[in-house]
Design an enzyme around this catalytic site. Sequence first.
Site, PDB file in Angstrom:
ATOM      1  N   LYS A 142       3.077   3.499   4.707  1.00  0.00           N
ATOM      2  CA  LYS A 142       3.660   4.547   3.856  1.00  0.00           C
ATOM      3  C   LYS A 142       3.690   5.907   4.542  1.00  0.00           C
ATOM      4  CE  LYS A 142       3.632   2.199  -0.522  1.00  0.00           C
ATOM      5  NZ  LYS A 142       3.055   1.951  -1.832  1.00  0.00           N
ATOM      6  N   ARG A 175      -1.842  -5.125  -0.300  1.00  0.00           N
ATOM      7  CA  ARG A 175      -0.405  -5.437  -0.165  1.00  0.00           C
ATOM      8  C   ARG A 175       0.071  -4.854   1.164  1.00  0.00           C
ATOM      9  NH1 ARG A 175       4.519  -3.072  -1.198  1.00  0.00           N
ATOM     10  NH2 ARG A 175       6.112  -4.440  -2.072  1.00  0.00           N
TER      11      ARG A 175
HETATM   12  N1  HH2 Z   1       4.692  -0.261  -3.059  1.00  0.00           N
HETATM   13  C1  HH2 Z   1       5.993  -0.577  -2.869  1.00  0.00           C
HETATM   14  C2  HH2 Z   1       6.602  -1.597  -3.630  1.00  0.00           C
HETATM   15  N2  HH2 Z   1       5.887  -2.294  -4.542  1.00  0.00           N
HETATM   16  N3  HH2 Z   1       3.843  -2.711  -5.657  1.00  0.00           N
HETATM   17  C3  HH2 Z   1       2.559  -2.413  -5.871  1.00  0.00           C
HETATM   18  N4  HH2 Z   1       1.849  -3.100  -6.783  1.00  0.00           N
HETATM   19  N5  HH2 Z   1       1.930  -1.416  -5.163  1.00  0.00           N
HETATM   20  C4  HH2 Z   1       2.579  -0.672  -4.231  1.00  0.00           C
HETATM   21  O1  HH2 Z   1       1.961   0.239  -3.627  1.00  0.00           O
HETATM   22  C5  HH2 Z   1       3.969  -0.963  -3.991  1.00  0.00           C
HETATM   23  C6  HH2 Z   1       4.584  -2.010  -4.738  1.00  0.00           C
HETATM   24  C7  HH2 Z   1       6.789   0.151  -1.849  1.00  0.00           C
HETATM   25  O2  HH2 Z   1       6.652  -0.438  -0.589  1.00  0.00           O
HETATM   26  P1  HH2 Z   1       7.735  -1.449   0.047  1.00  0.00           P
HETATM   27  O3  HH2 Z   1       7.921  -2.659  -0.806  1.00  0.00           O
HETATM   28  O4  HH2 Z   1       7.330  -1.740   1.442  1.00  0.00           O
HETATM   29  O5  HH2 Z   1       9.045  -0.586   0.130  1.00  0.00           O
HETATM   30  P2  HH2 Z   1      10.365  -0.505  -0.767  1.00  0.00           P
HETATM   31  O6  HH2 Z   1       9.966  -0.121  -2.152  1.00  0.00           O
HETATM   32  O7  HH2 Z   1      11.200   0.553  -0.084  1.00  0.00           O
HETATM   33  O8  HH2 Z   1      11.004  -1.862  -0.761  1.00  0.00           O
END
Ligand code: HH2
Length: 288
Positions: free
Chosen positions: A230, A265
Amino acid sequence: MPGQSPVVIPRPAICGLTLDGTQVMGIVNVTPDSFSDGGDRFGLDQAVAAAQQMVEQGADILDIGGESTRPGAETVPEAEELRRVVPVIEAIRAAGIVTTVSIDTRKAAVAAAALEAGADMVNDVSALGYDSAMAGLVAARGVPVCVMHAKGPPKTMQAQAQYADVVAEVFDFLAERIDFAVSQGIARDRIITDPGIGFGKVLAHNLTLLRALPRLHDLGAPVLLGASRKRFIGTITGAEAAKDRMPGSLAVALHGAAQGVHILRVHDVRATCQALEMWRALQAEKQD
Ligand code: HH2
């Protein structure tokens, strides 16, 4: 990667996963625009191959998402989100992968179709707040759900990143969401909590929350932490590209494990599992 941790407060098993140690959730973003891996796994074959690889690398859970929730992201239409995630989950099951699958969505119809296709649990970054049908669906299906703190929707959340006391606000929000979920018929021991790193938070908020992780155990639920790659890691280390933030992500993951986080995660499953394995060995040694 199962394995006991001396600092984790054991919680009842989720989807057969014992929560007496830190479990690793591998991220499979079936999106063209996710902040760190957008486009990499957008095709069905790439997504399934990534899932397979993460399982081989030690992932305990696969988190499949079809909508980026990065700051400023637009909402993805339901039909498009369904088109992205359902075939991937079907193909994962058809390939014989039995690993727990989580569907990362705010939409009840997407969650329902994903569960039908073989998913086991729901990861809702809106904490059952975006779609009024979500709580009822989770209750009816009797599946675990992760409720995460976010300050407003992804489109506008960074503009709302103001808190008098970020830890108290996140704690109270999660306590209220647990009560709400229970009032809707969701079993208390199927609720996972998450402070929502980066969701309507600036650097100082993220660091304060990470230092205060032990407070979240007072909610009486498993804690999930999503800090992988992040922005705040780039801000501190200067790693501008998200894909260059793996070492910093590992530092945060080990900090989380030491604070008793139940589920990490992450994008980098192999590296995280190796770091955790080493950390556990050192912990065990300390207790001798
Ligand atoms: N962060 C993201 C998406 N889903 N779910 C939970 N429970 N906790 C988190 O911190 C979280 C999440 C964002 O990260 P990422 O999926 O890598 O990116 P994007 O939302 O751009 O797909």
